[in-house]
Design a protein around this motif. Structure first.
Motif, PDB file in Angstrom:
ATOM      1  N   GLY A  20      53.226  -2.359 -13.046  1.00 15.57           N
ATOM      2  CA  GLY A  20      54.208  -3.420 -13.246  1.00 15.57           C
ATOM      3  C   GLY A  20      53.987  -4.788 -12.555  1.00 15.57           C
ATOM      4  N   CYS A  21      53.836  -5.108 -11.510  1.00 18.37           N
ATOM      5  CA  CYS A  21      54.084  -6.091 -10.327  1.00 18.37           C
ATOM      6  C   CYS A  21      52.991  -6.499 -10.743  1.00 18.37           C
ATOM      7  CB  CYS A  21      53.769  -5.650  -8.928  1.00 18.37           C
ATOM      8  SG  CYS A  21      55.481  -5.160  -8.339  1.00 18.37           S
ATOM      9  N   LEU A  22      51.744  -6.142 -11.180  1.00 18.12           N
ATOM     10  CA  LEU A  22      50.515  -7.071 -11.510  1.00 18.12           C
ATOM     11  C   LEU A  22      51.088  -7.511 -12.948  1.00 18.12           C
ATOM     12  CD1 LEU A  22      47.605  -4.497  -9.827  1.00 18.12           C
ATOM     13  CD2 LEU A  22      48.328  -6.893  -8.808  1.00 18.12           C
ATOM     14  N   TRP A  23      51.089  -6.518 -13.702  1.00 15.85           N
ATOM     15  CA  TRP A  23      51.542  -6.926 -15.133  1.00 15.85           C
ATOM     16  C   TRP A  23      52.313  -8.555 -15.862  1.00 15.85           C
ATOM     17  CZ3 TRP A  23      48.631  -6.917 -19.048  1.00 15.85           C
ATOM     18  CH2 TRP A  23      49.474  -6.789 -21.053  1.00 15.85           C
ATOM     19  N   VAL A  24      53.358  -8.167 -15.011  1.00 18.65           N
ATOM     20  CA  VAL A  24      54.540  -9.331 -14.748  1.00 18.65           C
ATOM     21  C   VAL A  24      53.866 -10.333 -15.697  1.00 18.65           C
ATOM     22  CG1 VAL A  24      56.862  -9.624 -13.869  1.00 18.65           C
ATOM     23  CG2 VAL A  24      56.318  -8.169 -13.848  1.00 18.65           C
ATOM     24  N   PHE A  25      53.157 -10.930 -14.109  1.00 17.12           N
ATOM     25  CA  PHE A  25      53.235 -12.494 -14.987  1.00 17.12           C
ATOM     26  C   PHE A  25      52.038 -12.711 -15.589  1.00 17.12           C
ATOM     27  CE2 PHE A  25      55.725 -12.973 -11.162  1.00 17.12           C
ATOM     28  CZ  PHE A  25      56.459 -14.160 -12.008  1.00 17.12           C
ATOM     29  N   ALA A  65      66.294  -1.172 -11.123  1.00 15.68           N
ATOM     30  CA  ALA A  65      65.406  -0.603 -11.000  1.00 15.68           C
ATOM     31  C   ALA A  65      65.080   0.502 -12.139  1.00 15.68           C
ATOM     32  CB  ALA A  65      64.514   0.067  -9.958  1.00 15.68           C
ATOM     33  N   LEU A  66      67.006   0.727 -11.973  1.00 17.62           N
ATOM     34  CA  LEU A  66      67.013   1.640 -13.905  1.00 17.62           C
ATOM     35  C   LEU A  66      66.838   1.394 -14.969  1.00 17.62           C
ATOM     36  CD1 LEU A  66      70.051   3.879 -12.195  1.00 17.62           C
ATOM     37  CD2 LEU A  66      68.601   4.835 -13.091  1.00 17.62           C
ATOM     38  N   VAL A  67      67.140  -0.018 -15.138  1.00 21.56           N
ATOM     39  CA  VAL A  67      66.967  -0.920 -16.074  1.00 21.56           C
ATOM     40  C   VAL A  67      65.868  -0.675 -16.467  1.00 21.56           C
ATOM     41  CG1 VAL A  67      67.357  -3.272 -17.288  1.00 21.56           C
ATOM     42  CG2 VAL A  67      68.995  -2.025 -15.921  1.00 21.56           C
ATOM     43  N   ILE A  68      65.100  -1.389 -15.466  1.00 23.81           N
ATOM     44  CA  ILE A  68      62.902  -1.080 -16.154  1.00 23.81           C
ATOM     45  C   ILE A  68      62.603   0.073 -15.921  1.00 23.81           C
ATOM     46  CG2 ILE A  68      61.201  -1.208 -14.925  1.00 23.81           C
ATOM     47  CD1 ILE A  68      62.503  -3.745 -12.997  1.00 23.81           C
ATOM     48  N   ALA A  69      63.032   1.560 -15.642  1.00 25.59           N
ATOM     49  CA  ALA A  69      62.840   2.546 -15.855  1.00 25.59           C
ATOM     50  C   ALA A  69      63.228   3.597 -17.295  1.00 25.59           C
ATOM     51  CB  ALA A  69      63.407   2.973 -14.562  1.00 25.59           C
ATOM     52  N   THR A  70      64.431   2.692 -17.319  1.00 28.77           N
ATOM     53  CA  THR A  70      65.190   3.163 -18.734  1.00 28.77           C
ATOM     54  C   THR A  70      64.020   2.651 -19.998  1.00 28.77           C
ATOM     55  OG1 THR A  70      67.359   3.616 -17.727  1.00 28.77           O
ATOM     56  CG2 THR A  70      66.587   4.168 -19.897  1.00 28.77           C
ATOM     57  N   ASN A 120      63.236  -4.418 -26.059  1.00 25.61           N
ATOM     58  CA  ASN A 120      62.954  -3.897 -24.841  1.00 25.61           C
ATOM     59  C   ASN A 120      62.186  -4.302 -23.876  1.00 25.61           C
ATOM     60  OD1 ASN A 120      63.937  -0.831 -23.425  1.00 25.61           O
ATOM     61  ND2 ASN A 120      61.043  -0.920 -24.660  1.00 25.61           N
ATOM     62  N   TYR A 121      60.813  -4.544 -24.564  1.00 23.19           N
ATOM     63  CA  TYR A 121      60.187  -5.229 -23.931  1.00 23.19           C
ATOM     64  C   TYR A 121      60.427  -6.332 -22.820  1.00 23.19           C
ATOM     65  CZ  TYR A 121      55.367  -7.930 -22.238  1.00 23.19           C
ATOM     66  OH  TYR A 121      54.369  -7.911 -21.726  1.00 23.19           O
ATOM     67  N   PRO A 122      60.405  -7.636 -23.420  1.00 20.76           N
ATOM     68  CA  PRO A 122      60.916  -8.274 -23.211  1.00 20.76           C
ATOM     69  C   PRO A 122      62.346  -8.012 -21.488  1.00 20.76           C
ATOM     70  CG  PRO A 122      62.265  -8.620 -25.021  1.00 20.76           C
ATOM     71  CD  PRO A 122      60.992  -7.485 -25.180  1.00 20.76           C
ATOM     72  N   ILE A 123      63.316  -7.006 -21.829  1.00 21.96           N
ATOM     73  CA  ILE A 123      63.633  -6.909 -20.986  1.00 21.96           C
ATOM     74  C   ILE A 123      62.746  -5.668 -20.099  1.00 21.96           C
ATOM     75  CG2 ILE A 123      66.036  -4.736 -20.061  1.00 21.96           C
ATOM     76  CD1 ILE A 123      67.054  -5.580 -23.156  1.00 21.96           C
ATOM     77  N   ILE A 145      61.656 -17.379 -16.149  1.00 19.95           N
ATOM     78  CA  ILE A 145      60.282 -17.056 -14.738  1.00 19.95           C
ATOM     79  C   ILE A 145      61.934 -16.678 -13.896  1.00 19.95           C
ATOM     80  CG2 ILE A 145      59.796 -18.213 -13.169  1.00 19.95           C
ATOM     81  CD1 ILE A 145      57.801 -18.341 -15.739  1.00 19.95           C
ATOM     82  N   PRO A 146      62.766 -16.838 -13.407  1.00 19.63           N
ATOM     83  CA  PRO A 146      63.574 -16.111 -12.611  1.00 19.63           C
ATOM     84  C   PRO A 146      63.621 -14.572 -13.160  1.00 19.63           C
ATOM     85  CG  PRO A 146      64.592 -17.817 -12.984  1.00 19.63           C
ATOM     86  CD  PRO A 146      63.853 -17.723 -14.521  1.00 19.63           C
ATOM     87  N   GLY A 147      63.645 -14.139 -14.446  1.00 23.10           N
ATOM     88  CA  GLY A 147      64.119 -12.504 -14.500  1.00 23.10           C
ATOM     89  C   GLY A 147      61.806 -11.653 -14.388  1.00 23.10           C
ATOM     90  N   LYS A 148      61.187 -12.778 -14.168  1.00 21.21           N
ATOM     91  CA  LYS A 148      60.495 -11.838 -14.087  1.00 21.21           C
ATOM     92  C   LYS A 148      59.606 -11.990 -12.621  1.00 21.21           C
ATOM     93  CE  LYS A 148      57.119 -13.406 -17.909  1.00 21.21           C
ATOM     94  NZ  LYS A 148      55.712 -14.227 -18.405  1.00 21.21           N
ATOM     95  N   PHE A 149      60.687 -13.150 -11.680  1.00 22.89           N
ATOM     96  CA  PHE A 149      60.277 -12.823 -10.338  1.00 22.89           C
ATOM     97  C   PHE A 149      61.165 -11.237  -9.858  1.00 22.89           C
ATOM     98  CE2 PHE A 149      59.003 -16.955 -10.193  1.00 22.89           C
ATOM     99  CZ  PHE A 149      58.111 -17.295  -8.863  1.00 22.89           C
TER     100      PHE A 149
END
Length: 405
Positions: free
Chosen positions: A32-37, A221-226, A344-347, A355-359
């Motif tokens: 997931g880290c690798l995919w974000v950017f 993490a709960l938001v990303i996991a959900t 769902n995907y952009p969240i 960009i701040p959200g991606k970081f």
């Protein structure tokens, strides 16, 4: 049952669930880290295939001409699937060819068997020159995303393992908060920030990394996991839609229209369709075309007006033989539940906040990947300590043992 006993039970649950799912969580989080950017990295690493110096006063070639050039260069044996057609003069077009195996051609043991082939042919839209034939099946970010949601296992197996692994991770976050919760204010002071000294041992540092970083990352993490679970389980997606619709089950009929088979012998009028799209959406940033895989299936086109594909697109279902628009819909036509799923995907990747959200998503995923590692080290250290204590415990003298008998 006392609070101490309850925490002890929760601690056992937290431990064994962590040992069970730790490897899955680590792999999913790190990919997931690798995919974000990946969008930003691709434009830098792949600029030679994604961008050109546009000639002055040049006219774009018809899409059918670009498809023909791509097909001839790649080979007629490959099936056309999609096309990405940007409107910026300095961007290239790519034509996509992909085929999945459903178990008919060969036994599927892993990702390499599941996808038969996957190519993107990048072309100069003004000259038709093929700039790059990308073997996307083994392209780095494509392997990353398939690892992220299937662990490179057969889809039906890997997708399930990832889904249940993340579901366990959600339980781990909740039980972790219960275990973290301090008894009083003085205990709380030790759990909000690192208070390391030069004499602080690595075990204490590891313990603090697990507890303090886990605490601060928990909500995100709960938001990303959900949001990840939305793709894993229908009941999660249905629950999200139910909540977004105010406790109502609002099901919109989105059945794909069919084309009369009497028209299936005609040629596709792709260029006529694209002319219509350019007239309707002169402000579009790109068009994403899905070609029909069956004679009775429509052509699907997304006209996207910005860099993000959510909230600013129009989706079309088109008769490829007559170029007639069968159906037109956009984000505003969706009910609240469908909008929640569309977002769902952009969240999930944080791009909804730019960009701040991606970081934020990157660092939360990195912390999530660290939690199974630091948690395992805590368990291993305690297990080693117990073994050392048992091995150093002196047995009773034989004389005493004989006397007792």
């Amino acid at each position: 049952m006392s609070t101490v006993n309850i925490k002890k039970i929760i601690g056992k649950v937290h431990l064994w669930l962590g040992l069970t799912s730790g490897l899955v969580v680590f792999i999913v989080a790190i990919t997931g880290c690798l995919w974000v950017f990946q969008d930003e990295i691709r434009t830098w690493v792949y600029k030679d295939r994604m961008y050109i110096d546009p000639p002055q006063d040049a006219v774009r070639l018809p899409l059918t001409s670009l498809i023909k050039d791509a097909q001839e260069k790649l080979g007629e044996q490959y099936d056309l699937e999609r096309a990405y057609y940007p409107t910026a003069a300095n961007e290239t077009v790519y034509i996509q060819f992909r085929k999945f195996n459903e178990g008919d051609d060969k036994t599927i043991y892993w990702y390499g068997d599941y996808i038969d082939y996957f190519y993107k042919v990048y072309l100069n839209p003004f000259t038709g020159e093929v700039l790059k034939i990308e073997d996307t099946k083994w392209e780095f970010f494509n392997v990353v995303i398939w690892t992220h949601f299937t662990l490179l296992l057969p889809y039906s197996i890997g997708h399930e393992i990832v889904g249940y692994g993340i579901l366990i991770f959600v339980i781990m976050l909740i039980t972790g908060l219960v275990l973290w919760w301090p008894k009083n204010r003085s205990a709380a002071k030790q759990r909000f920030w690192f208070k390391w000294k030069q004499t602080t041992r690595w075990k204490r540092k590891n313990y603090d990394l697990h507890n303090i970083l886990g605490y601060y990352a928990m909500v995100f993490a709960l938001v990303i996991a959900t949001t990840g679970l939305v793709w894993s389980f229908d009941w999660v997606a249905d629950s999200v839609q139910w909540l977004a619709n105010g406790g109502k089950n609002l099901k919109t009929n989105h059945s794909v229209p069919t084309i009369p088979l009497t028209e299936s012998g005609q040629a596709h009028r792709v260029d006529s369709v694209m002319n219509t799209m350019f007239i309707r959406h002169p402000d579009a940033r790109y068009f994403y075309i899905r070609f029909p895989r069956k004679p009775e299936s429509p052509m699907s086109i997304n006209a996207t007006m910005g860099h993000h594909g959510y909230g600013n697109y129009i989706r079309y279902q088109i008769n490829p033989y007559s170029a007639e628009i069968i159906e037109e819909s956009g984000f505003d036509d969706l009910n609240n539940g469908e909008k929640a799923i569309a977002l769902n995907y952009p969240i999930h990747v944080g791009s909804i906040l730019g960009i701040p959200g991606k970081f934020l998503a990157f660092f939360v995923s990195l912390i999530s990947a660290s939690l199974p590692v630091t948690g395992f080290m805590i368990w291993y250290g305690r297990a080693q300590k117990k073994r050392t204590k048992r091995s150093t415990t002196k047995p009773l003298p034989k004389t005493l043992l004989t006397a007792n008998h």
